[in-house]
Design an enzyme around this catalytic site. Structure first.
Site, mmCIF file in Angstrom:
data_model
loop_
_atom_site.group_PDB
_atom_site.id
_atom_site.type_symbol
_atom_site.label_atom_id
_atom_site.label_comp_id
_atom_site.label_asym_id
_atom_site.label_seq_id
_atom_site.Cartn_x
_atom_site.Cartn_y
_atom_site.Cartn_z
ATOM 1 N N ARG A 259 -91.957 37.576 28.903
ATOM 2 C CA ARG A 259 -90.510 37.161 28.262
ATOM 3 C C ARG A 259 -89.722 38.387 28.321
ATOM 4 O O ARG A 259 -88.519 38.564 28.657
ATOM 5 C CB ARG A 259 -90.629 36.813 27.091
ATOM 6 C CG ARG A 259 -91.074 35.265 26.822
ATOM 7 C CD ARG A 259 -92.020 34.680 25.758
ATOM 8 N NE ARG A 259 -92.063 33.479 25.793
ATOM 9 C CZ ARG A 259 -93.161 32.979 26.471
ATOM 10 N NH1 ARG A 259 -93.793 33.732 27.578
ATOM 11 N NH2 ARG A 259 -93.293 31.733 26.605
ATOM 12 N N ASP B 2 -83.573 30.388 9.830
ATOM 13 C CA ASP B 2 -84.496 30.921 10.976
ATOM 14 C C ASP B 2 -84.066 32.058 11.450
ATOM 15 O O ASP B 2 -82.743 32.481 11.348
ATOM 16 C CB ASP B 2 -84.698 29.864 11.811
ATOM 17 C CG ASP B 2 -86.071 29.941 12.709
ATOM 18 O OD1 ASP B 2 -86.973 28.999 12.561
ATOM 19 O OD2 ASP B 2 -86.165 30.753 13.772
#
Length: 287
Positions: free
Chosen positions: A43, A152
């Site tokens: 990533r 979130d």
């Protein structure tokens, strides 16, 4: 990424990984174990290639010093896991409507809302499940205003949640009659109807950032499920304090089935209801 020439794939050394892991932990409370090295490297490399940086040092400086913080947020969105579905651990929703909310309602003055916080909300299945369950199963829904706040750390999933579009897998545990009432079919997907989408307030929050969480106060119930498993002991204690501060005295917190507040913090009392074990902020606790 496998189709890219090897020479173009940025190199992430062991010291780079350690340095990044410590930085990410300080910023988010999430600690990557050594066995997550491949996941993290892939990533990091993906984001470095996306913005055209090939040296880890340059990219790390971008993460640290970019004034907007946009690149760090993009990486957070890539690093966080968002596996969820409607009615996950449904017994807790039964506990909410049958045991928790009747207790909460007794503490409310006329016109005072019932407030519920879903964190992390991922792509919205949890807060919408709460709304469905209240409308279907809580007798007090017509007597009290209910505010559902969903948050979130990942801005990407928040945008998905606001759209309220879900596939068959996400809704497989929702009764057909409930789906018919609260969703409509749109291009092969299930779209949560506007009235319910508009009833949920979505916001970005980082539980490890006091500036991010201090506005979250006055809640009666907090759903914080399957997040603390990604934290270490210190981060879990900090998160427990954040949740404690967010709750009204007598408020409740629901954790994931593999999580236990008793092993994290002594701030909460254990409540064993017929449907589930949850945790309660004592009434004599300071707000």
């Amino acid at each position: 990424m496998s189709a890219l020439p090897a020479a173009r794939i940025p190199d992430i050394s062991e010291s780079d990984f350690t340095r990044f892991r410590d930085f990410f932990y300080r910023k988010t409370g999430i600690m990557f174990a050594d066995n997550k090295r491949y996941f993290v490297d892939k990533r990091l490399q993906e984001r470095m290639l996306t913005i055209g940086q090939t040296a880890f040092r340059d990219y790390f400086n971008t993460l640290r010093f970019q004034a907007s913080g946009d690149e760090f947020q993009a990486l957070v969105n890539l690093m966080t896991v968002n596996e969820t579905y409607f009615y996950r651990e449904e017994y807790q929703f039964h506990c909410l409507t049958r045991s928790i909310l009747p207790e909460v309602a007794k503490t409310k003055r006329r016109g005072e809302p019932v407030r519920i916080w879903s964190v992390p909300c991922s792509t919205g299945e949890e807060p919408y499940s709460i709304a469905f369950q209240l409308l279907d199963n809580w007798a007090g829904i017509d007597q009290y205003d209910v505010e559902i706040v969903a948050s979130d750390i990942d801005t990407g999933v928040i945008e998905q949640a606001k759209r309220g579009l879900y596939g068959d897998r996400s809704v497989q545990h929702v009764p057909r009659e409930t789906l018919a009432r609260f969703t409509r079919r749109v291009r092969g997907a299930y779209e949560v109807i506007p009235d319910i989408r508009d009833s949920v307030a979505f916001a970005r929050v980082n539980l490890s950032d006091p500036l991010s969480t201090r506005q979250f106060r006055g809640f009666d119930v907090v759903f914080c499920r399957n997040l603390l498993i990604y934290f270490d002991d210190a981060s879990r204690r900090d998160a427990a304090q954040t949740i404690f501060d967010a709750l009204n005295p007598g408020g409740f917190v629901c954790l994931g089935h593999s999580e236990s507040m008793s092993r994290i913090s002594s701030l909460f009392a254990i409540r064993k209801f017929p449907e589930a074990i949850v945790y309660q902020k004592p009434f004599d606790a300071e707000s």
